[in-house]
Scaffold this active site. Structure first.
Site, PDB file in Angstrom:
ATOM      1  N   ILE A   6       0.825  -1.203   0.000  1.00 54.95           N
ATOM      2  CA  ILE A   6       0.000   0.000   0.000  1.00 54.95           C
ATOM      3  C   ILE A   6       0.862   1.257   0.000  1.00 54.95           C
ATOM      4  O   ILE A   6       0.531   2.264  -0.638  1.00 54.95           O
ATOM      5  CB  ILE A   6      -0.960  -0.028   1.196  1.00 54.95           C
ATOM      6  CG1 ILE A   6      -2.028  -1.113   0.971  1.00 54.95           C
ATOM      7  CG2 ILE A   6      -1.622   1.331   1.421  1.00 54.95           C
ATOM      8  CD1 ILE A   6      -2.837  -1.454   2.185  1.00 54.95           C
ATOM      9  N   TYR A  66      -0.447  -8.145  15.841  1.00 54.18           N
ATOM     10  CA  TYR A  66      -0.405  -7.224  14.696  1.00 54.18           C
ATOM     11  C   TYR A  66      -1.599  -6.275  14.724  1.00 54.18           C
ATOM     12  O   TYR A  66      -1.444  -5.053  14.594  1.00 54.18           O
ATOM     13  CB  TYR A  66      -0.398  -8.002  13.387  1.00 54.18           C
ATOM     14  CG  TYR A  66      -0.617  -7.121  12.173  1.00 54.18           C
ATOM     15  CD1 TYR A  66       0.410  -6.324  11.683  1.00 54.18           C
ATOM     16  CD2 TYR A  66      -1.866  -7.048  11.553  1.00 54.18           C
ATOM     17  CE1 TYR A  66       0.215  -5.493  10.593  1.00 54.18           C
ATOM     18  CE2 TYR A  66      -2.071  -6.221  10.463  1.00 54.18           C
ATOM     19  CZ  TYR A  66      -1.030  -5.449   9.981  1.00 54.18           C
ATOM     20  OH  TYR A  66      -1.242  -4.606   8.913  1.00 54.18           O
ATOM     21  N   LYS A  87      -1.689  -2.086  15.147  1.00 53.05           N
ATOM     22  CA  LYS A  87      -2.327  -1.145  14.223  1.00 53.05           C
ATOM     23  C   LYS A  87      -3.394  -0.317  14.939  1.00 53.05           C
ATOM     24  O   LYS A  87      -3.582   0.866  14.642  1.00 53.05           O
ATOM     25  CB  LYS A  87      -2.937  -1.904  13.044  1.00 53.05           C
ATOM     26  CG  LYS A  87      -1.930  -2.690  12.216  1.00 53.05           C
ATOM     27  CD  LYS A  87      -0.829  -1.814  11.643  1.00 53.05           C
ATOM     28  CE  LYS A  87      -1.291  -1.001  10.453  1.00 53.05           C
ATOM     29  NZ  LYS A  87      -0.189  -0.267   9.796  1.00 53.05           N
TER      30      LYS A  87
END
Length: 316
Positions: free
Chosen positions: A32, A181, A185
């Site tokens: 991204i 994870y 975030k």
């Protein structure tokens, strides 16, 4: 330089010009981050790709130039898991101002064992959250020198189903890679919103906003050799998922809009328009976890202690 006015619906394929402005995209060499950099490069802005790997950064810049003739690009070598690398980032940029930083780079581990940085911090939390937390502090003078700078933090749709454990931010007690994870975030996203609250309280001209890419898959992502090569077989396997998910090129749209749209403002959450998973970028209501200011404040204090810096200092 003021942001240009805009009328009509946002067009992801016809972005407003940003000549004379400079943007930094961490992790701009892949995924991204790469597509964010590529799309921003089409606006005439100078785009700096933050990456710890010089070779991969050069490959990404070559790919962008092949699609955007005359693209203005640069590379900042930075390892977000290394405090020394982060601490000298602003100096190595050699700029007098920075119009936006996109906090995108991240590490995603799928399997145990739990891994740590050289400083003994859990790798995903240290890279995804703490590295960007500290980087904001060191970029503060450059951001404050721009007329209307933006800090855009890229979270994850996976974070929507998680909660922060303030007593175990580094997953020491119960390490599950996918959960660790998602929580790293979520920490990023809470930081981005808390940063904006603090900026508004000081009357700063810098805006902080949070975005997420929805469901972005490699199999739905167009090829960009040598950054990403999609095979015919991979494309076919990804077709069913394309009904509800999208490629990483589309996953970059919310971040790009947050950087460029003159109508975007601080404290907002941007994501894909279709169930938060795919589609054009739009402003969306904050998730429940992102409304808990007391949690965000405690996370901020813990992050200051772990990094030894306070991103609010110097941002005016």
């Amino acid at each position: 330089m003021s942001h240009p006015s805009r009328t009509g619906p946002w067009n992801v394929h016809r972005l407003p010009r940003a000549d004379g402005r400079t943007f930094l995209v961490t992790g701009g060499n892949a995924g991204i981050g790469y597509f964010t950099a590529e799309q921003l490069a089409t606006t005439g802005a100078t785009v700096v790709l933050g990456s710890r790997d010089q070779v991969k950064a050069e490959g990404a810049m070559a790919s962008i130039r092949s699609r955007v003739p005359g693209a203005r690009l640069g590379h900042l070598r930075i390892d977000l898991a290394d405090p020394a690398s982060v601490g000298t980032a602003a100096e190595r940029l050699c700029l007098d101002r920075l119009d936006a930083v996109v906090h995108n780079a991240g590490v995603a581990l799928d399997h145990p064992p739990r891994r740590e940085t050289e400083d003994g911090l859990e790798l995903m939390f240290a890279t995804n959250h703490l590295g960007h937390f500290a980087l904001t502090r060191w970029l503060a003078p450059l951001l404050s020198a721009a007329p209307a700078a933006r800090v855009v933090t890229v979270g994850s749709f996976a974070a929507k189903s998680e909660q922060l454990d303030l007593d175990d931010l580094q997953s020491v007690k119960d390490y599950r890679p996918k959960r660790a994870y998602a929580r790293s975030k979520l920490a990023q996203m809470c930081f981005g919103l808390e940063l904006d609250r603090r900026l508004r309280a000081t009357g700063s001209t810098v805006l902080s906003m949070v975005v997420h890419p929805g469901g972005a898959l490699d199999s739905l992502t167009p090829s960009r050799p040598p950054v990403h090569i999609r095979t015919a077989g991979g494309r076919l396997r990804g077709l069913p998922a394309g009904l509800v998910l999208q490629g990483k090129d589309a996953g970059a749209w919310p971040a790009v809009r947050a950087v460029l749209d003159p109508q975007a403002t601080g404290g907002e959450l941007w994501g894909p328009s279709c169930f938060g998973l795919r589609g054009r970028p739009r402003r969306e209501p904050r998730w429940d976890q992102l409304t808990r200011t007391a949690v965000a404040e405690q996370l901020w204090d813990a992050s200051c202690e772990l990094t030894g810096v306070d991103p609010g200092l110097g941002l005016t």
